[in-house]
Design a protein around this motif. Structure first.
Motif, mmCIF file in Angstrom:
data_model
loop_
_atom_site.group_PDB
_atom_site.id
_atom_site.type_symbol
_atom_site.label_atom_id
_atom_site.label_comp_id
_atom_site.label_asym_id
_atom_site.label_seq_id
_atom_site.Cartn_x
_atom_site.Cartn_y
_atom_site.Cartn_z
ATOM 1 N N ALA A 92 0.565 -1.356 0.117
ATOM 2 C CA ALA A 92 -0.467 -0.213 0.121
ATOM 3 C C ALA A 92 0.866 0.849 -0.327
ATOM 4 O O ALA A 92 1.657 1.154 0.999
ATOM 5 C CB ALA A 92 -0.991 -0.188 1.329
ATOM 6 N N MET A 93 1.130 2.107 -0.996
ATOM 7 C CA MET A 93 1.902 3.132 -1.053
ATOM 8 C C MET A 93 1.176 4.443 -1.509
ATOM 9 O O MET A 93 0.714 4.412 -3.169
ATOM 10 C CB MET A 93 3.170 2.946 -1.467
ATOM 11 C CG MET A 93 3.802 3.877 -1.957
ATOM 12 S SD MET A 93 5.287 3.570 -3.367
ATOM 13 C CE MET A 93 6.450 2.427 -2.563
ATOM 14 N N ASP A 94 1.059 4.818 -0.758
ATOM 15 C CA ASP A 94 0.447 6.706 -1.338
ATOM 16 C C ASP A 94 2.017 7.218 -1.819
ATOM 17 O O ASP A 94 2.504 7.717 -1.006
ATOM 18 C CB ASP A 94 -1.171 7.133 -0.486
ATOM 19 C CG ASP A 94 -0.704 8.652 -1.193
ATOM 20 O OD1 ASP A 94 -1.192 9.451 -2.226
ATOM 21 O OD2 ASP A 94 -2.006 9.607 -0.953
ATOM 22 N N VAL A 95 1.893 7.326 -2.870
ATOM 23 C CA VAL A 95 3.309 8.286 -3.929
ATOM 24 C C VAL A 95 3.387 9.587 -2.816
ATOM 25 O O VAL A 95 4.741 10.203 -2.693
ATOM 26 C CB VAL A 95 3.673 8.038 -4.892
ATOM 27 C CG1 VAL A 95 3.515 6.350 -5.412
ATOM 28 C CG2 VAL A 95 2.154 9.209 -6.544
ATOM 29 N N THR A 96 2.344 9.847 -2.299
ATOM 30 C CA THR A 96 2.679 11.460 -2.134
ATOM 31 C C THR A 96 3.329 11.233 -0.215
ATOM 32 O O THR A 96 2.909 12.591 -0.012
ATOM 33 C CB THR A 96 1.753 12.049 -1.711
ATOM 34 O OG1 THR A 96 0.548 11.809 -0.844
ATOM 35 C CG2 THR A 96 0.220 12.526 -3.624
ATOM 36 N N SER A 97 2.915 10.221 0.017
ATOM 37 C CA SER A 97 3.635 9.970 1.620
ATOM 38 C C SER A 97 4.848 9.696 1.909
ATOM 39 O O SER A 97 5.149 8.016 1.196
ATOM 40 C CB SER A 97 2.297 8.780 1.951
ATOM 41 O OG SER A 97 3.150 8.569 3.549
#
Ligand code: NAD
Length: 262
Positions: free
Chosen positions: A63-68
């Motif tokens: 799970a990767m929100d690239v903005t985090s």
């Protein structure tokens, strides 16, 4: 050998759908171990399981929100914990927002830039750190667009972000060379993914034309043959770049667009 990614470990962001999924599948088909990074873990896991079963290769879903920054670093750490290294990053996660500049919501502007530009910075930074630490070198492939080199009406944030990515890819090429890290921008024309399908009615409403005109004139009017680019066209290009053995192509942009932008 062209397109040799056998034994390579590749992180693909936005890989639960569209181009990212196609690239991850293509890499797995050619013997890479792929990490499916996307917002929703269960969707990423479903794609990782599908690829694992189809190509008999190890996969990982994160799970990767690239903005985090936290989630990006955790996803890259999990990759190294499982596979020992990261050889290839495909920074692909993205969204589109259609609106004229004078009506463009500032929050939506910032969100788009955050995903495309900051997301590519964060994932590239984390992967380059591992490539340098492990002395493996690597390949950073960024999903740009024909909008990295030209503009369209009602896509100002996307055009600005995609132009900025072209500059960032060149910066990686300069700084990565001494560590054996190369970078490229892929600039697709229009590909019928969910991102583009959603745009057709939105563009028709904003421009006051029919959906058929959006497809034939706005999307395909500047192609040489009136054809959409396909997911497979982009996946094959990513494979070629990821497996390219020397630094000769670093910093370059490849337009894959049926002639748009030439
Ligand atoms: P898509 O909508 O099918 O897939 C995009 C994926 O990115 C989705 O799985 C989504 O969940 C993920 N995503 C969105 N925000 C995210 C975030 N913050 N963190 C992690 N993942 C996130 O779209 P697509 O057409 O496959 O687009 C992929 C890339 O290709 C984008 O960067 C897009 O700008 C670029 N591109 C697409 C086209 C085209 O015609 N489809 C053309 C040129 C460039």
């Amino acid at each position: 050998m062209i397109g040799n990614v056998k034994g390579k470990v590749a992180i693909v962001t936005g890989a639960a759908s569209g181009l990212g999924k196609g690239v991850a599948e293509k890499f797995a088909e050619h013997g890479a171990q792929v990490v499916i990074a996307d917002l929703n873990l269960s969707q990423a896991q479903a794609v990782a399981d599908e690829i694992k079963a189809k190509y008999n290769t190890e996969t990982l879903a994160v799970a990767m929100d690239v903005t985090s920054e936290e989630q990006v670093n955790a996803g890259v750490d999990a990759t190294v914990a499982k596979f020992g290294k990261v050889d290839v990053l495909v920074s692909n996660a993205g969204i589109q927002t259609i609106a004229p500049i004078v009506d463009f919501d500032f929050g939506k502007w910032k969100k788009l830039l955050d995903i495309h530009l900051n997301g590519t910075f964060l994932t590239s930074k984390a992967c380059m750190q591992k490539m340098i630490e492990k002395k493996t070198g690597g390949r950073i492939i960024v999903m740009g667009s024909i909008h990295s080199i030209e503009a369209s009406k009602n896509k100002s944030a996307y055009v600005a972000a995609k132009h900025a990515l072209l500059g960032f890819v060149r910066s990686i090429a300069k700084e990565g060379a001494e560590h054996g890290i190369s970078s490229n921008l892929i600039a697709p024309g229009f590909v019928l993914t969910p991102l583009v399908q959603k745009q057709i009615p939105e563009q028709a409403a904003t421009l006051g034309i029919s959906e058929d005109e959006v497809v034939k004139k706005v999307m395909l009017g500047d192609t040489v043959d009136g054809e959409f680019t396909t997911v497979d066209d982009i996946a094959n290009t990513a494979l070629f770049l990821a497996g390219f053995e020397t630094n000769a192509l670093t910093g370059q942009t490849l337009l894959v667009s049926h002639g748009i932008g030439m």
